[in-house]
Design an enzyme around this catalytic site. Structure first.
Site, PDB file in Angstrom:
ATOM      1  N   TYR A 130       0.886  -1.172   0.000  1.00  0.00           N
ATOM      2  CA  TYR A 130       0.000   0.000   0.000  1.00  0.00           C
ATOM      3  C   TYR A 130       0.921   1.219   0.000  1.00  0.00           C
ATOM      4  CZ  TYR A 130      -3.545   3.399   1.562  1.00  0.00           C
ATOM      5  OH  TYR A 130      -4.390   4.470   1.672  1.00  0.00           O
ATOM      6  N   LYS A 155      -1.346  -1.094  -4.218  1.00  0.00           N
ATOM      7  CA  LYS A 155      -2.323  -0.006  -4.282  1.00  0.00           C
ATOM      8  C   LYS A 155      -1.501   1.267  -4.201  1.00  0.00           C
ATOM      9  CE  LYS A 155      -4.767   0.837  -0.587  1.00  0.00           C
ATOM     10  NZ  LYS A 155      -5.740   1.290   0.428  1.00  0.00           N
TER      11      LYS A 155
END
Ligand code: KDP
Length: 294
Positions: A130, A155
């Protein structure tokens, strides 16, 4: 087919505990409305404010609704993150994720690489990066991700599509999601794997429709919806998006998600009134477009 992943809001009670019933209701609604996966304990879920026990509690509650879960375990105590990763073996989920160790300034790159490699070594599931440089102060970019070499996906929360495309260019086997709501139509047109969109908490119908229209090459219609969605995102940021998400979910989805956890404070009555006033015209347009029901 690119996906819409919701970084699911964590509802809290007035005495600051996770409201399991509200979380269950919200997760059920999102899946029913076509959300592909739920990202648990992310930024929108106020992950950094959650204890390891609360992170696990969120996983258990959402797991009773769906196993399409990416379980965010990261934090500033690597032992806790490793313990959560190991505990996730009891759940048949999509994967675990972690943001970079935030707050600490000028961390050597080799320590950031070691953090993620140690998580990969213990994880029973695929590991997702992330990357959120604005929030963590660290940019685990495509080159560093390639050096770490153990990510199933990323992400990337940054409004720079080249930065996000680089992950796919340098790591073709990684799933690459954008963490920006404003790039849903763009991502669906570029062959990336989807968006982790905070706004899909309160408008799953819109985010899923943008993606579908872009996939059908109805780019004008996709952008028309994308720009309406962008206006709501911009309005939410005026009052603090992490707080506004609770108000917008109640307004657009019709159910109360309780409160955020201080220092992410609830909007006061006047702020709530102003926010609703800014988005009510957009809601009317979405009803006219038959994206939302009356
Ligand atoms: O909340 C999460 O875990 C997300 O992925 C979305 C997250 O990247 C964040 O909501 C993005 O917000 P901004 O674009 O920084 O306003």
């Amino acid at each position: 087919m690119p996906e819409i992943v919701t970084p699911i809001i964590t509802p809290f009670t007035k005495d600051n505990r996770i409201d399991k019933d509200k979380l269950t209701l919200h997760a059920e609604n999102l899946i029913r409305k076509g959300i592909d996966k739920l990202f648990v304990n992310g930024t929108t879920g106020l992950g950094p404010s959650l204890s390891p026990e609360e992170k696990l509690e969120n996983l258990k509650v959402v797991y009773d609704v769906t196993n399409k879960i990416i379980f965010q375990v990261g934090g500033l105590n690597l032992d806790d993150a490793i313990r959560l990763a190991k505990l996730s073996k009891d759940f048949d989920i999509v994967g675990i994720a972690s943001y970079a160790p935030y707050y600490y300034p000028r961390m050597p790159e080799r320590h950031l690489i070691k953090y993620f490699k140690m998580l990969c070594e213990v994880s029973p599931h695929p590991v997702y990066l992330y990357n959120y440089p604005t929030a963590t102060g660290k940019d685990i970019d495509a080159k560093i991700a390639k050096e770490i070499g153990c990510f199933a996906g990323v992400k990337d929360t940054i409004e720079n599509i080249i930065h996000t495309l680089d992950y796919k260019r340098l790591n073709p086997n990684m799933l690459v999601y954008s963490g920006s709501d404003m790039l849903i139509a763009t991502v669906a047109s570029t062959g990336l794997d989807g968006n982790v969109a905070a706004g899909s908490n309160y408008l799953p119908e819109v985010t899923v429709s943008i993606k579908k229209l872009a996939m059908e090459r109805k780019i004008d219609e996709a952008l028309k919806l994308q720009f309406l969605h962008d206006e709501i995102i911009e309005a939410s940021r005026i009052f603090g998006s992490l707080s506004s998400n609770y108000v917008l979910t109640k307004y657009f989805q019709g159910y109360d998600l309780g409160n955020p956890r201080p220092p992410i404070f609830p909007l006061d009555e006047e702020e709530e009134r102003q926010l609703i006033k800014k988005v009510e015209g957009i809601r009317a347009k979405l009803v006219e477009l038959k994206i939302l029901k009356e």
